[in-house]
Motif scaffolding. Structure first.
Motif, mmCIF file in Angstrom:
data_model
loop_
_atom_site.group_PDB
_atom_site.id
_atom_site.type_symbol
_atom_site.label_atom_id
_atom_site.label_comp_id
_atom_site.label_asym_id
_atom_site.label_seq_id
_atom_site.Cartn_x
_atom_site.Cartn_y
_atom_site.Cartn_z
ATOM 1 N N LYS B 56 24.170 -4.598 -61.254
ATOM 2 C CA LYS B 56 24.217 -6.064 -61.174
ATOM 3 C C LYS B 56 23.954 -6.714 -62.525
ATOM 4 O O LYS B 56 24.416 -7.809 -62.783
ATOM 5 C CB LYS B 56 23.235 -6.578 -60.123
ATOM 6 N N GLY B 230 13.526 -0.717 -56.870
ATOM 7 C CA GLY B 230 12.783 -1.805 -56.251
ATOM 8 C C GLY B 230 13.629 -2.722 -55.401
ATOM 9 O O GLY B 230 13.097 -3.469 -54.573
ATOM 10 N N SER B 233 15.130 -2.016 -50.663
ATOM 11 C CA SER B 233 14.836 -2.548 -49.330
ATOM 12 C C SER B 233 15.650 -3.807 -49.074
ATOM 13 O O SER B 233 16.031 -4.083 -47.936
ATOM 14 C CB SER B 233 13.341 -2.815 -49.167
ATOM 15 N N VAL B 234 15.917 -4.569 -50.127
ATOM 16 C CA VAL B 234 16.742 -5.771 -49.957
ATOM 17 C C VAL B 234 18.151 -5.361 -49.532
ATOM 18 O O VAL B 234 18.754 -5.980 -48.649
ATOM 19 C CB VAL B 234 16.758 -6.589 -51.267
ATOM 20 N N ARG B 242 15.140 -1.218 -42.055
ATOM 21 C CA ARG B 242 13.921 -1.663 -42.745
ATOM 22 C C ARG B 242 13.246 -0.450 -43.361
ATOM 23 O O ARG B 242 12.811 0.452 -42.647
ATOM 24 C CB ARG B 242 12.997 -2.382 -41.773
ATOM 25 N N LEU B 243 13.179 -0.436 -44.674
ATOM 26 C CA LEU B 243 12.578 0.702 -45.373
ATOM 27 C C LEU B 243 11.070 0.485 -45.521
ATOM 28 O O LEU B 243 10.625 -0.640 -45.724
ATOM 29 C CB LEU B 243 13.196 0.849 -46.765
ATOM 30 N N PRO B 244 10.301 1.569 -45.450
ATOM 31 C CA PRO B 244 8.850 1.432 -45.626
ATOM 32 C C PRO B 244 8.467 1.422 -47.105
ATOM 33 O O PRO B 244 7.624 2.202 -47.542
ATOM 34 C CB PRO B 244 8.301 2.668 -44.909
ATOM 35 N N THR B 245 9.094 0.556 -47.864
ATOM 36 C CA THR B 245 8.772 0.486 -49.293
ATOM 37 C C THR B 245 8.330 -0.928 -49.632
ATOM 38 O O THR B 245 8.739 -1.887 -48.997
ATOM 39 C CB THR B 245 9.988 0.834 -50.173
ATOM 40 N N GLN B 246 7.488 -1.013 -50.639
ATOM 41 C CA GLN B 246 7.043 -2.300 -51.148
ATOM 42 C C GLN B 246 7.258 -2.291 -52.651
ATOM 43 O O GLN B 246 6.961 -1.296 -53.321
ATOM 44 C CB GLN B 246 5.558 -2.516 -50.836
ATOM 45 N N SER B 247 7.749 -3.402 -53.157
ATOM 46 C CA SER B 247 8.087 -3.477 -54.581
ATOM 47 C C SER B 247 7.001 -4.221 -55.340
ATOM 48 O O SER B 247 6.686 -5.359 -55.028
ATOM 49 C CB SER B 247 9.434 -4.194 -54.750
ATOM 50 N N ILE B 293 3.391 -7.796 -53.916
ATOM 51 C CA ILE B 293 4.826 -7.622 -54.084
ATOM 52 C C ILE B 293 5.286 -8.560 -55.189
ATOM 53 O O ILE B 293 4.839 -9.700 -55.268
ATOM 54 C CB ILE B 293 5.551 -7.954 -52.766
ATOM 55 N N GLY B 294 6.174 -8.087 -56.044
ATOM 56 C CA GLY B 294 6.674 -8.957 -57.098
ATOM 57 C C GLY B 294 7.979 -8.446 -57.666
ATOM 58 O O GLY B 294 8.107 -7.268 -57.974
ATOM 59 N N TYR B 295 8.929 -9.341 -57.769
ATOM 60 C CA TYR B 295 10.229 -9.005 -58.344
ATOM 61 C C TYR B 295 10.448 -9.724 -59.677
ATOM 62 O O TYR B 295 11.548 -9.744 -60.186
ATOM 63 C CB TYR B 295 11.348 -9.419 -57.388
#
Lengths: 87, 408, 867, 166
Positions: B56, B230, B233-234, B242-247, B293-295
Motif C-alpha cells: 500500500k 500489524g 487483522s484489519v 477475527r484474528l487474536p492479534t493486537q497491534s 493498540i496503536g497504528y
C-alpha cells in the motif's frame, strides 16, 4: 504520550494507567455453556481496528477506577469518556 | 580524523514497478520482508511466478524499515526453535541465494539475566536449545565482561548482571539490503511488485476468495496470501475472520555514528534494553512495546526515557551518546507471543502469516520458505503446522512469553 | 590571522576572552561565541572531513542546519559528535575535529541531568517577531510560555520567557519536550500544553554544484549572521549565488560589513527594485539567470566558476531558499505540501487542534517586498560524483542517479539507498534539496515526489540527559521491608523491586554451607525469617466470600472467622497466576496474602473483576502490604519461642490449631499470629504494625536465643518448601501450568458452578493425560547435583543426536535437603504416571541420571506441622 | 509499659537523616500519623481528610499514644459508618513547604499541582513511587508514600532538592 481523561481525576499521563483493551467484552454468563470456539473467542479475540476503538483504562496510580473511553488508534484522539460502569 | 570504510554498494538494478494485471495465481498482500520472501520462494521453490506483491505504501517501508534487525533462533519451545533455526540457516546462505549483499553479521546475541529467576529461565532455554542442536551457551558475568567490556558486570548496577545466554551464530543484517535483495530476486523470476496499491476489500464466492479490490482496481486471485503484519487483522476482518492479534507500537532509536565499542548484540528483557552497533557505527536500540493498540507509528516518549535509564545503568559509557532519531513500528502480538501461519479459517484459498510481534525480521527467510510451501502445496509445511490458528481454540499454545517478554 | 571585526557582534562579550583548543591549537574567543564562530574568527577553514572521502570540509551554516562541523569535545568529560554551531565556548573548551564519526570515552559521566514537568495553557516555540506576537496575543489565556533557543529572550508582559531552550519533540495531546542548556547540566523539560504555537521560523537551504563541499562555500544568510552576531568576517572576497530575495539581503549585509562582494548571481530573471538599487549603489555586479558551475582551490576556496565567468574569491555565499521549520509540526502527524510560492514544504493538515503554526514556519515571507523565490536546487552542469547533496554523508548526485537507475522512485527508497539525511544532522540541510533534485531527475513536480516524515528529536539528545535522575540506585525504586536494617548484612536477592535477605552466612561460610545450617535449624530447632514482603490485601464487605469463590479455584465462603485457607488463582485461560493464604478476620473482613512479586497484579485483577463484572458485590479492597511486618518463626521449637514472647496466647496444638489465627501481644507489641507453614514444620507468622517490625525482630531473636534461633533467607525458605512439594508461582509454573498439573486438584472445587479459569480447564488440551506434571527428582547416585533449568531426556539418550526429545525441565533444584542429599522439582510429561522412572537431567549437555519421585520428599504424612 | 512499647516504633525514615530546612524549601517526615482509608460516599469527619477517589478517603490524624493493633481513629471512623482500614504504618507522611515545594515534586511527577486547591489531593507517581499528594496551604504539601518506598523517595527528594539548597 497519551493524556488519559480520567473521569474522576482529569487528564493524566498514560504512565499512571493500565490499559485494559477493548471495552464491552462481558464475562459469559455461563462459560460452561460455550463451545471451545466461543470460549476461545472470549479469551483471545478482541477488536483491533485501525480507527475508533471503545476501550478500557484503569487509573491504577490514581483513583483506582476502571472506565471506558473512545480512542482513535491512528491519531490517539480521545472522545467522551462514556458511562461509569465499565465492562 | 579517521575516515570510515564504505558499506558494500547496492546492485545497479533492483526491480521495476509493475502495473497490476487483471489476475494472478497468487496475490500476496503486503510488500514487506515476509511478502517479498514468500514471493521469491513461490517462484524459486515452486515455480509459481504469476505472483503479485501488493504494497500500500513503499516497498518494505513498514516494520522491515523500522526494526532493530536482530537475528537469532534461541527460542524455548521446540516448535519455535524449529522455525527460527530453519530461518537462521537460510540467513547463513542468503547472500549466495540472492546474489546480493545483506550484511548478515554473525556477531552473537547475548541475553542478560538480572536475578535468580532470569538465571533459571536462561539455563532452561540454553539447555533446550542445545538439545535441539542450537549453538547456545550459558555465560557467567566474567565471561560476559570479556565479550562486552563496556558492559558493567559488577554488582554496582541496580539490576546487576547474573549471567546470560549467548548464541554465537546469531547477529544482525541490514534490512534494506535484505528487502531489496528479495525484491530484486523475485522480480528477476517474474514476480510483479506493485507499490502504492492498497487493498480495500475482497470478492468471494462460497468459501473461495476470487479477487482483491484495491485502490488500483480489481485484481483476480487464484490464492490469497496475507503478509501484512500489524494490518493483518484489519484485512482479515474484511473476510469475516477475527484474528487474536493486537497491534501495538514498538519503538526503536539510533545514535550518531561512533567508533566501534560493541561487537555483539546485547538484549535484556528484564530492563528492556536491546542494543547493537550497526555496520556504520550507530547504536541501534529497541524499546518495550507500548501497552495500547496503536497504528500511528509513534510511541510514547517516556518509554524511550525509561529505556535510556536502563541502558546507561548497564553501559555507563553510553551516557554521552546521543539519540538521533526515534520511531515506531506496528507489531502484531498474539496471546502466546508466537506467530500464526496457515489457512485463514474457513477460506479454501486464503492464507495468513502474522502475529510475529517483535520477531518478524529474523524469521524473514524462514517464513518465505515455509509460508510459500504452505500456499503452494495447499497444506501446512511441517514447521508451520504448530502455528495454525486453531491452537487458540484447542488451548495448545506455544507460549514464548516466559523466555522472551519482548521477543525481538 | 583574525577575522574578528573591531566592533559589532550582538552575542559576544568582548570583556570576557576565553581560550579554546582545536586539535591541539589554542585559539582566542569571547564569551558568547560558538565554537563555529570562534573557529571562523581564528580563520580555521577546516572543520571536519568527509566520512568516506576524507575531503576537507568547512563551515556552512550558523545553527542546526550545519552539516560539517561536528566535533569531539575533549573537555569536561568529553562528548562525541557535538555541532560546533550550537556549542557555546567556555574557557578551557578543547575539541578534536572528526570525519563524521565520534567516539565514546570511558570516563564516567558525573553530570547531574535534570527533568522538570510543567503545565501551560499556551506554549509558543520560537522568539522571533511572529512568536512574540503570538505569545502576547495569548497572554490572557493563562499560563503562557515563550521559549527560544537563543541566548536571551526579551521580557514580555504576562508571558514567561525561557532562553537557551530548544523544543526537540512534539508528541500527542499537547506534550512538548524541550532541552534547556544550563551550565550545571542540561535540563529536560516536559511541557504539557493546552495549545502549542509553532513559530519556529525557516531554515536556509543551499544550492548544489560541482565541488560544492569546498571550505569557503557557505550559506549566505549564515555568513551574514556571523557578522551580525559574532563580529566575524566570513571572507574577504565573495561571490553570492541566490535563488530568493533573502539571499540578496545577505549580500548587501556582507558588503556593508566590509566583504568585497565581487558579484551576485541570481537564478531568477528578475529581482525586486530595492535590492537591485542597493546592490547597484554598492557597485556590486548582478548576473540574472546565472549559476555557479564549480569551485577551485586546495583545502579552501580560491576561485568560483560561474556561467558569467570565473572569479577569485575566498567565500562563496549561496542561498537556495528557506525551508519552513516544520519538524515539530510533523512529529505528531502534521502533514506538509510543496508550495511553489514559498519554494518549500509548508504545513497543511494539522496534527490536531492543539497545534498551530505561524510566521515563516507557516510559509509566510518575512518581507512584503520580496518577489517569489525560484524553485531551484542545483546547477545544470558538473560531475555528478563531485556534486554533494549531503556532505555529512558524503552522498552525491551520482549516488542519487544510481538509485534512480536501480529502479527506485520513492524518496524514502532513495534516501535509504544513498543514506542522505540519515546523518547526525538528520538532513536538516540536505533533505529538501534531495527531494528537489530527485524531482528533477524523475521529471516530476516536487510536490509529487513528496517529503519524508520527520521523527523526534529535532536535535540529538544525550542518553544521559534522557536517563535524567534515574541513575544508579534511583534508576528503579528499591523497596525495603521495615525491618531491613536488622537483616541488611545478609546478601540480598532481588525480587521485583524488593531486596530480600537471601541467606545469612557466618564467617567464611558459603551459600551452600549457610543454607544447610539454616535448613537444619528449622528442621530440628527453630528459625526466623522476614516474611514482610508478601502482598497483603484487606477485603471488606458482605460479599467478600462470593468474590473469593469466583477468583480462587477452591471454596472460600465457608471459611470461619479465626481460620486461614490456602488458595490458588488462575487466569481465565486456566493457568495458575498466583497463590496464597487468606484469613477471615471477621464476618466482613478478610486478609489475603499474595506472592511478593504479584501483589500489585493480584489487587489490580481483583479490582478489575469487581468493578467491571461484578459491581453489585459489596466488597472493598485495600492494599495493606506495608502496614504489617511479618516474622515467620518456624521449627519444632517455635512454639517455645512464641510462648515466651506471647504469654497471653495459648500456643498448644489443641487451643491454636493449624491454619488458624489469633490476636495477642508479642513482647508487648500488638500482633496477629497465624499458624501457617511454608516449611512443613510447626510455624507461627507474627504480624505487627510495621513500625514495630524491627522491635519484633529483636524480640524474636532475643526470645529465641536460648533455643539457638537462626535467621534464614529466601534460599532456605525455598529448600524447605520444595521438600514439601509446595510450588512457587513463577518458578515451578510459567504461565502454562494448571492447578491439576501441580497436583493440586484438591484445591480445585468441583462443587462451584464457576470460577475464573474453570471453563479453560475443560478444554481438550487441559485434559491431555500427557500434560506436564510437577514431580520430584533425586539423583540416582544420591550425590550428583541437579541444576535448575536442566532439561529432562530419556536415560542414556544420545546427546549428540539432535534434536534430543525433551520431556520436561527442572524448575527448582537444591544441593541438599534435610537429609543432606540433592533433590529437585520438575515439570515432566505425564510425570505422575512415571514415578520411579529414571531419566537424565541435562545441563550444558552433561546428563545426571535422576529418579522421578512424588513432589513431596519430606514428612509425606504431614505430621510435623503441629510440632 | 505503653510508653516503652511506643518508644520501640521506628518510622520508615528513622535514622536516614532525611530532612531539609532551606530558605525556599523545607522537608521533613512526620512519623506515626494516624492514617485511615475510608470507603464511604460522604466525606468522613476529621481535621485532614483527603479525597483519594470516588467514595475513597484518607483521614490523617495526630499520632495516637496507644498500643493497639490498629489506631483508634480507624475504630472511630468505622463507628461513624464508613468502611475503615488502618494504614498508619502502610504509608508515611512527608511534609514539604516553601515556594519550591511544588517545583521539587515537578522534577519527578507529571501532575499539574497548581490546579490542586488547598484541601485538595491527587494520587499519582512521584519518582516511580505511588503517592498521594495533599495541599494544606499555598506553599505546603503532604506526601503520603508507602513505607517500603519511603527511603527511595527520600533519597530522590534529597537529590532533586540540590538546586534549591543555597
Amino acid at each position: 504520550m497519551i493524556r488519559v481523561p480520567c473521569p474522576h481525576c482529569g487528564d493524566r499521563d498514560e504512565t499512571e494507567f493500565h490499559y485494559g483493551g477493548e471495552a464491552g467484552v462481558a464475562y459469559p454468563a455461563d462459560p460452561s455453556a460455550l463451545d471451545d470456539a466461543a470460549w476461545a473467542s472470549y479469551l483471545f479475540v478482541r477488536s483491533n481496528p485501525r480507527g475508533w476503538l471503545r476501550e478500557r483504562w484503569f487509573h491504577g496510580a490514581g483513583c483506582r477506577r476502571w472506565f471506558n473511553l473512545e480512542r482513535h488508534t491512528v491519531t490517539d484522539e480521545i472522545r467522551s469518556p462514556s458511562e461509569m460502569r465499565p465492562q | 580524523m579517521k575516515v570510515s570504510p564504505r558499506l558494500p554498494e547496492h546492485p545497479d538494478f533492483l526491480w521495476a514497478d509493475a502495473e497490476p494485471r487483471t489476475s494472478y495465481d497468487v496475490v500476496i498482500v503486503g510488500g514487506g520482508g515476509h511478502g517479498l520472501a514468500t514471493a521469491y520462494h513461490l517462484a524459486k521453490d515452486h515455480g509459481i511466478t504469476n505472483v503479485a506483491v501488493l504494497e500500500k505504501g513503499w516497498l518494505a517501508g513498514g516494520n522491515m524499515a523500522r526494526n532493530t534487525t536482530i537475528i537469532r533462533s534461541n527460542y524455548l519451545w521446540d516448535e519455535s526453535a524449529g522455525i527460527y533455526e530453519h530461518s537462521l540457516k537460510l540467513w547463513e546462505t542468503l547472500e549466495e541465494e540472492l546474489g546480493t549483499s545483506v550484511l548478515f553479521s554473525q556477531r552473537g546475541v547475548l541475553n542478560l539475566a538480572h536475578n535468580l529467576a532470569d538465571v533459571r529461565e536462561g539455563k532452561r532455554r540454553v539447555n533446550a536449545n542445545q538439545l535441539n542442536g542450537l549453538d547456545a551457551q550459558w555465560l557467567t558475568p566474567e565471561e560476559i565482561g570479556k565479550i562486552v567490556p563496556i558492559l558493567d558486570v559488577t554488582d554496582r548496577p541496580r539490576h546487576p548482571v547474573h549471567g546470560g545466554t549467548f548464541q554465537p551464530r546469531a547477529g544482525i543484517a541490514k534490512h534494506d539490503h535484505v528487502a531489496w535483495g528479495y525484491a530484486r530476486a523475485a522480480h528477476a523470476l517474474g514476480v510483479d511488485i506493485i507499490q502504492g496499491c492498497q487493498v480495500t476489500g475482497f470478492e468471494t464466492s462460497g468459501d473461495t476468495v476470487v479477487a482483491v479490490e484495491t485502490t488500483r482496481g480489481r485484481i483476480g486471485a487464484g490464492r490469497l496470501a496475507l503478509c501484512a503484519a500489524g494490518h493483518s487483522s484489519v484485512l482479515a476482518d474484511l473476510l469475516g475472520v477475527r484474528l487474536p492479534t493486537q497491534s501495538h507500537p514498538l519503538q526503536a532509536l539510533v545514535s550518531e555514528l561512533l567508533e566501534q565499542v560493541l561487537d555483539t548484540v546485547v538484549m535484556s528483557n528484564a530492563v528492556h534494553v536491546y542494543v547493537s552497533q550497526a555496520h556504520k557505527g550507530e547504536l541501534v536500540m529497541g524499546a518495550g512495546v507500548d501497552p495500547q493498540i496503536g497504528y500511528g507509528q509513534r510511541g510514547s516518549f517516556h518509554v524511550i526515557q525509561d529505556q535510556m535509564a536502563a541502558a546507561v545503568e548497564l553501559f555507563p559509557v553510553f551516557a554521552r551518546a546521543h539519540v538521533l532519531r526515534t520511531w515506531a513500528g506496528i507489531v502484531d502480538v498474539t496471546p502466546d507471543a508466537s506467530p500464526i501461519i496457515g489457512r485463514l479459517d474457513q477460506w479454501e484459498n486464503a492464507y495468513v502469516n502474522c502475529g510475529w510481534g517483535t520477531g518478524g525480521f529474523k524469521a524473514t527467510p524462514g517464513v518465505g520458505s515455509v509460508y510459500a510451501a504452505t500456499v503452494a502445496d495447499e497444506r501446512a509445511h511441517p514447521l508451520a503446522a504448530p502455528f495454525a490458528l486453531d491452537r487458540f481454540t484447542t488451548g495448545r499454545l506455544i507460549d514464548e512469553h516466559g523466555a522472551a517478554a519482548v521477543a525481538h | 590571522m583574525s577575522r574578528r571585526l573591531d566592533t559589532g557582534g550582538s552575542r559576544i562579550d568582548r570583556s570576557r576572552p576565553v581560550t579554546v583548543t582545536v586539535d591541539g591549537l589554542e585559539i582566542e574567543a569571547y564569551a558568547g561565541d560558538t565554537l563555529a564562530s570562534a573557529m571562523l574568527a581564528a580563520d580555521l577553514p577546516l572543520v571536519g572531513r568527509g566520512i568516506y572521502s576524507g575531503r576537507p570540509r568547512g563551515l556552512v551554516g550558523v545553527g542546526a542546519e550545519e552539516p560539517n562541523a561536528w566535533v569531539q569535545v575533549l573537555s569536561r568529560g568529553g562528548e562525541p559528535m557535538v555541532q560546533a554551531t550550537l556549542l557555546d565556548v567556555y574557557d578551557g573548551l578543547a575539541v578534536e575535529l572528526l570525519a563524521g564519526r565520534g567516539r565514546l570515552v570511558a570516563e564516567p559521566d558525573s553530570t547531574r541531568h535534570d527533568t522538570l514537568f510543567s503545565h501551560w495553557e499556551v506554549v509558543v516555540v520560537g522568539g522571533g517577531a511572529s512568536g512574540r506576537r503570538a505569545a502576547a496575543a495569548a497572554s490572557p489565556e493563562g499560563r503562557v510560555l515563550l521559549l527560544d533557543d537563543g541566548p536571551a529572550v526579551a521580557p514580555l508582559d504576562g508571558v514567561t520567557t525561557w532562553a537557551r531552550t530548544t523544543a526537540t519533540g512534539l508528541y500527542g495531546h499537547g506534550r512538548l519536550v524541550a532541552v534547556e542548556r544550563r551550565t550545571d547540566g542540561d535540563r529536560l523539560h516536559h511541557l504539557q500544553c493546552g495549545r502549542v504555537v509553532l513559530a519556529t521560523g525557516a531554515q536556509e537551504r543551499g544550492l548544489v554544484f560541482e565541488d560544492d563541499d569546498r571550505p569557503g562555500v557557505m550559506l549566505a544568510g549564515a555568513a551574514a549572521s556571523y557578522v551580525e552576531r559574532y563580529g566575524v568576517l566570513p571572507g574577504e572576497r565573495a561571490v553570492v549565488w541566490v535563488a530568493h530575495d533573502p539571499g540578496l539581503r545577505a549580500a548587501v549585509a556582507l558588503a556593508d560589513a566590509g566583504v568585497e562582494v565581487l558579484a551576485v548571481l541570481d537564478v531568477r530573471d528578475r529581482i525586486a527594485e530595492p535590492y537591485a538599487d542597493a546592490l547597484s549603489a554598492r557597485d556590486i555586479p548582478v548576473h540574472l539567470g546565472a549559476e555557479v558551475t564549480g569551485t577551485s582551490g586546495d583545502d579552501r576556496l580560491s576561485r568560483v566558476h560561474t556561467s558569467a565567468g570565473d572569479l577569485d574569491a575566498d567565500l562563496l555565499a549561496v542561498s537556495g531558499g528557506r525551508n519552513p521549520a516544520v519538524q515539530l509540526w510533523s512529529h505528531p502527524g502534521g502533514r506538509t505540501r510543496w508550495s511553489d510560492e514559498v519554494a518549500g514544504f509548508v504545513p497543511v493538515t494539522g496534527p490536531g487542534d492543539r497545534v498551530t503554526v505561524v510566521g515563516a514556519a507557516a510559509g509566510e515571507p518575512a518581507h512584503r517586498s520580496y518577489l517569489p523565490p525560484a524553485t531551484w536546487f542545483r546547477s545544470s552542469t558538473g560531475d555528478p560524483e563531485r556534486i554533494f547533496l549531503d556532505p555529512h554523508r558524503d552522498a552525491t548526485l551520482h549516488d542519487l542517479q544510481r538509485a534512480h537507475t536501480a529502479g527506485l522512485t520513492s524518496v524514502e527508497h532513495v534516501k535509504r539507498f544513498t543514506t542522505i539525511g540519515t546523518g547526525a544532522d538528520q538532513g536538516r540541510g540536505a533533505g529538501v534539496l534531495t527531494v528537489g533534485v530527485l524531482a528533477q531527475q524523475l521529471g516530476r513536480p516536487v510536490g509529487e515526489v513528496g517529503t519524508t516524515t520527520y521523527r523526534p528529536p529535532y536535535l540529538p539528545l544525550s542518553f544521559g540527559l534522557l536517563a535524567g535522575r534515574n541513575r544508579g540506585e534511583l534508576s528503579d525504586p528499591v523497596r525495603l521491608s521495615q525491618l531491613h536494617d536488622r537483616v541488611a548484612h545478609a546478601p540480598m536477592e532481588d525480587v521485583g523491586q524488593w531486596k530480600r535477605p537471601w541467606y545469612f552466612p557466618g564467617a567464611e561460610e558459603s551459600l551452600d554451607e549457610a543454607v544447610a545450617r539454616e535448613v537444619r535449624a528449622v528442621r530440628t530447632g527453630v528459625g526466623m525469617m522476614d516474611a514482610s514482603t508478601l502482598g497483603k490485601i484487606l477485603l471488606q464487605g458482605r460479599d467478600v466470600g462470593v468474590l473469593l469463590d469466583r477468583v480462587y479455584t477452591n471454596l472460600f465462603s465457608t471459611l470461619n472467622v479465626g481460620k486461614v485457607r490456602y488458595g490458588v488463582m488462575c487466569g481465565p485461560d486456566g493457568m495458575v497466576v498466583d497463590d496464597g493464604t487468606t484469613a477471615r478476620l471477621s464476618e466482613t473482613e478478610w486478609l489475603m496474602s499474595t506472592t511478593t512479586g504479584n501483589a500489585a497484579a493480584v489487587l489490580d485483577a481483583l479490582e478489575e473483576w469487581h468493578q467491571t463484572e461484578w459491581p453489585e458485590l459489596d466488597v472493598t479492597m485495600t492494599s495493606v502490604t506495608d502496614q504489617w511486618s511479618v516474622v515467620a518463626v518456624a521449627g519444632p521449637l517455635s512454639r517455645d519461642v512464641v510462648a515466651a514472647l506471647a504469654p497471653e496466647l495459648d500456643c498448644s496444638a489443641s487451643a491454636f490449631g493449624f491454619m488458624e489465627w489469633r490476636s495477642t501481644t508479642v513482647a508487648g507489641i500488638p500482633a496477629r499470629v497465624m499458624r501457617i507453614s511454608f516449611s512443613g514444620e510447626l510455624a507461627f507468622e507474627l504480624n505487627v504494625p510495621s513500625w514495630w517490625g524491627a522491635a519484633l525482630w529483636d524480640a524474636v531473636a532475643q526470645a529465641g536465643a536460648p533455643y539457638g534461633i537462626t535467621p534464614y533467607g529466601t534460599e532456605t525458605m525455598h529448600v524447605l518448601r520444595a521438600e514439601k512439594g509446595f510450588p512457587i508461582v513463577g518458578q515451578d509454573t510459567d504461565g502454562t501450568v494448571t492447578p491439576h498439573d501441580l497436583g493440586m486438584s484438591w484445591a480445585v472445587s468441583r462443587k462451584k458452578v464457576d470460577f475464573i479459569g474453570k471453563r479453560s480447564l475443560a478444554r481438550a488440551d487441559a485434559q491431555r493425560p500427557d500434560r506436564r506434571h510437577l514431580v520430584g527428582l533425586v539423583p540416582v547416585d544420591g550425590v550428583s547435583r541437579i541444576v535448575e533449568g536442566s532439561q529432562l531426556v530419556a536415560h542414556g539418550a544420545d546427546l549428540t543426536a539432535f534434536p534430543v526429545p525433551m520431556a520436561g525441565h527442572v524448575t527448582s533444584a537444591y544441593p541438599a535437603g534435610h537429609d543432606g542429599r540433592p533433590f529437585a522439582l520438575a515439570l515432566l510429561d505425564a510425570g505422575r504416571d512415571r514415578l520411579g522412572e529414571v531419566l537424565d537431567a541435562v545441563d550444558d549437555l552433561v546428563p545426571v541420571p535422576v529418579r522421578v519421585t512424588g513432589p513431596v520428599s519430606y514428612d509425606v504424612e504431614g505430621t510435623r506441622r503441629d510440632g | 509499659m505503653t510508653a516503652d512499647v511506643l518508644a520501640l516504633r521506628r518510622s520508615p525514615l528513622h535514622g536516614t537523616g532525611f530532612g531539609l530546612a532551606a530558605p525556599g524549601l523545607t522537608m521533613a517526615e512526620e512519623p506515626f500519623r494516624s492514617l485511615v482509608e475510608v470507603r464511604s460516599p460522604a466525606a468522613p469527619a476529621g481535621e485532614l481528610v483527603w479525597r483519594l477517589g470516588p467514595d475513597w478517603w484518607l483521614v490523617d490524624g495526630p499520632p495516637a499514644p496507644v498500643v493497639a493493633l490498629e489506631v483508634p481513629l480507624a475504630g472511630e471512623l468505622r463507628a461513624a459508618g464508613g468502611v475503615a482500614t488502618d494504614v498508619s504504618a502502610h504509608r508515611t507522611t512527608l511534609v514539604l513547604t516553601g515556594p519550591h515545594a511544588a517545583t521539587l515534586i515537578a522534577h519527578g511527577c507529571p501532575i499539574d499541582l497548581s490546579i490542586v486547591p488547598v484541601g485538595g489531593c491527587v494520587q499519582g507517581t512521584l519518582a516511580g513511587a505511588q503517592v498521594a499528594l495533599g495541599r494544606t496551604g499555598p506553599d505546603s504539601l503532604r506526601v503520603y508514600v508507602r513505607a517500603a518506598f519511603a527511603r527511595h523517595l527520600a533519597t530522590w527528594l534529597s537529590d532533586a532538592a540540590t538546586p534549591y539548597v543555597e
